[in-house]
Design a protein around this motif. Structure first.
Motif, PDB file in Angstrom:
ATOM      1  N   GLU A 177       0.827  -1.199   0.000  1.00  0.00           N
ATOM      2  CA  GLU A 177       0.000   0.000   0.000  1.00  0.00           C
ATOM      3  C   GLU A 177       0.867   1.258   0.000  1.00  0.00           C
ATOM      4  O   GLU A 177       0.584   2.223  -0.712  1.00  0.00           O
ATOM      5  CB  GLU A 177      -0.927   0.018   1.210  1.00  0.00           C
ATOM      6  CG  GLU A 177      -1.905   1.198   1.164  1.00  0.00           C
ATOM      7  CD  GLU A 177      -2.534   1.520   2.513  1.00  0.00           C
ATOM      8  OE1 GLU A 177      -3.644   1.047   2.751  1.00  0.00           O
ATOM      9  OE2 GLU A 177      -1.920   2.262   3.303  1.00  0.00           O
ATOM     10  N   SER A 178       1.934   1.243   0.796  1.00  0.00           N
ATOM     11  CA  SER A 178       2.823   2.406   0.859  1.00  0.00           C
ATOM     12  C   SER A 178       3.453   2.690  -0.492  1.00  0.00           C
ATOM     13  O   SER A 178       3.505   3.846  -0.941  1.00  0.00           O
ATOM     14  CB  SER A 178       3.911   2.173   1.911  1.00  0.00           C
ATOM     15  OG  SER A 178       3.351   2.073   3.204  1.00  0.00           O
ATOM     16  N   TYR A 180       2.331   1.721  -3.444  1.00  0.00           N
ATOM     17  CA  TYR A 180       1.257   2.081  -4.381  1.00  0.00           C
ATOM     18  C   TYR A 180       0.973   3.576  -4.323  1.00  0.00           C
ATOM     19  O   TYR A 180       0.956   4.259  -5.355  1.00  0.00           O
ATOM     20  CB  TYR A 180       0.011   1.267  -4.016  1.00  0.00           C
ATOM     21  CG  TYR A 180      -1.237   1.622  -4.782  1.00  0.00           C
ATOM     22  CD1 TYR A 180      -1.429   1.187  -6.090  1.00  0.00           C
ATOM     23  CD2 TYR A 180      -2.244   2.380  -4.189  1.00  0.00           C
ATOM     24  CE1 TYR A 180      -2.596   1.502  -6.787  1.00  0.00           C
ATOM     25  CE2 TYR A 180      -3.413   2.695  -4.882  1.00  0.00           C
ATOM     26  CZ  TYR A 180      -3.571   2.254  -6.177  1.00  0.00           C
ATOM     27  OH  TYR A 180      -4.717   2.568  -6.861  1.00  0.00           O
ATOM     28  N   TRP A 181       0.787   4.105  -3.105  1.00  0.00           N
ATOM     29  CA  TRP A 181       0.443   5.516  -2.979  1.00  0.00           C
ATOM     30  C   TRP A 181       1.647   6.411  -3.236  1.00  0.00           C
ATOM     31  O   TRP A 181       1.496   7.517  -3.777  1.00  0.00           O
ATOM     32  CB  TRP A 181      -0.160   5.804  -1.609  1.00  0.00           C
ATOM     33  CG  TRP A 181      -1.578   5.354  -1.523  1.00  0.00           C
ATOM     34  CD1 TRP A 181      -2.113   4.414  -0.708  1.00  0.00           C
ATOM     35  CD2 TRP A 181      -2.654   5.824  -2.336  1.00  0.00           C
ATOM     36  NE1 TRP A 181      -3.449   4.252  -0.956  1.00  0.00           N
ATOM     37  CE2 TRP A 181      -3.806   5.105  -1.945  1.00  0.00           C
ATOM     38  CE3 TRP A 181      -2.760   6.766  -3.357  1.00  0.00           C
ATOM     39  CZ2 TRP A 181      -5.050   5.314  -2.538  1.00  0.00           C
ATOM     40  CZ3 TRP A 181      -3.996   6.979  -3.943  1.00  0.00           C
ATOM     41  CH2 TRP A 181      -5.125   6.253  -3.540  1.00  0.00           C
ATOM     42  N   GLY A 208      -7.399   3.519   4.852  1.00  0.00           N
ATOM     43  CA  GLY A 208      -6.665   2.269   4.936  1.00  0.00           C
ATOM     44  C   GLY A 208      -5.598   2.324   6.015  1.00  0.00           C
ATOM     45  O   GLY A 208      -5.873   2.644   7.172  1.00  0.00           O
ATOM     46  N   GLY A 211      -1.496   5.134   3.863  1.00  0.00           N
ATOM     47  CA  GLY A 211      -0.464   5.209   2.829  1.00  0.00           C
ATOM     48  C   GLY A 211      -0.506   6.492   2.022  1.00  0.00           C
ATOM     49  O   GLY A 211       0.539   7.008   1.612  1.00  0.00           O
TER      50      GLY A 211
END
Length: 346
Positions: A177-178, A180-181, A208, A211
């Motif tokens: 997630e980190s 991705y963002w 979430g 992130g």
């Protein structure tokens, strides 16, 4: 930190200190509570007149009340197992214990009691205040955190206690997630010139693990982010706080408790495709319009099947709307809606 007046005697010490018990619940193990106890009326002539006694008697009375309050606070914080680590003038600082040993060693019948072992201190939505002491996790989760800024990108221990509908390792999910963002925000910074927009107050409406907010920090955008965890999903607030971020839980079928025209940027990823099963999409969009400043911006990433409806609602509210494809291309199941709230309604 709490700055208070003489009336804190009623606010914090009555009913077995139920408000301080809520402070205790929110504090992480080893956290600090700072209290400024100087009476606000001590040097205000208008308030002194209200007491209808001369100035000397007013000051003596308030000092006596303050002494009583401090005595009650010391008694209560001792029973809460808080350690007084610093006192200077009217300011006192206490530290919460790092484990349950002090709580368990108190004399039988000491109030307030410990909460039941099955009590969940993370259960925060529409929950009444409880006149009991929340137990600390026996595994130490939430206590041993890296220093800032390392904690921002370090998977915290409490990640393991979050209920998730996932089939991959939680740490891998956190890191994915980190990344991705961070990739998306980097593209926004370079392609959409986000740094020139000078966002300050930002809300992530479906945060979430936080992130999106972490990526803004990594990209050196000087913003303040409110991370909102919808009640319709899993409670990830412990992870958000352990990363050093701020957040709240909210039901987007209800109004958000904030002033109108507060936010420069509202961000919603996958929110509407989830919440449309529970409430009307136009209701959420109108709430976004209320919170957004004139000249503010909205970025919505969501499934293709809700985008046409969202676009129509946004145009009806007077937003300048642009529909964009994601990096996956025209056949991706997601799209991005950007909306600008105009300064004047036409």
């Amino acid at each position: 930190m709490l700055s208070d007046s003489a009336f804190c005697f009623h606010l914090h010490c009555d009913e077995d200190g139920i408000l301080l018990l809520e402070v205790n619940r929110m504090l992480r193990a080893g956290g600090y509570f700072a209290w400024a106890a100087q009476p606000v009326y001590k040097h205000e002539e208008a308030q002194e007149e209200h007491w209808k006694v001369d100035k000397y008697d007013t000051i003596v009375y308030l000092d006596c009340v303050l002494s009583l309050i401090i005595s009650e606070m010391l008694n209560l914080t001792t029973r809460l197992c808080w350690e007084l680590v610093k006192k200077e003038g009217y300011v006192a600082i206490w530290q919460k214990p790092s484990n349950n040993s002090c709580y368990l060693s108190r004399e039988a019948g000491t109030t307030p009691p410990l909460c039941d072992p099955d009590d969940n201190p993370d259960n925060v939505w529409y929950v009444d205040l409880k006149a009991c002491i929340s137990r600390l996790p026996e595994n130490g989760y939430g206590a041993n955190l890296p220093s800032w800024p390392d904690r921002l990108q370090t998977p915290p221990d409490r990640l393991q206690s979050i209920k998730l509908d996932a089939y991959i390792a939680r740490k891998e999910l956190f890191k994915a997630e980190s990344k991705y963002w961070n990739d998306i925000i980097a593209s926004y910074v370079h392609g959409l010139h986000w740094k020139k927009m000078k966002f300050r107050n930002v809300m992530d409406m479906r945060a979430g693990f936080g992130g999106f907010a972490a990526a803004l920090i990594e990209q050196k955008l000087d913003t303040w982010v409110m991370n909102v965890v919808p009640v319709s999903g899993f409670n990830t607030l412990p992870v958000i706080y352990d990363r050093g971020l701020l957040g709240v839980m909210h039901d987007w079928c209800e109004p958000f408790d904030t002033y109108p025209r507060t936010y420069d940027l509202l961000h919603a990823s996958g929110l509407f495709s989830v919440e449309r099963k529970r409430c009307n999409l136009s209701t959420i969009m109108l709430e976004m319009d209320r919170m957004l400043r004139p000249g503010g911006h909205v970025y919505i990433r969501d499934s293709v099947d809700v985008m046409d409806e969202l676009g129509e609602i946004a145009k009806a509210m007077g937003w300048k709307v642009t529909m964009r494809e994601t990096a996956e291309g025209p056949h991706a199941s997601y799209r991005v809606l950007t909306g600008d709230k105009r300064l004047l309604r036409g």
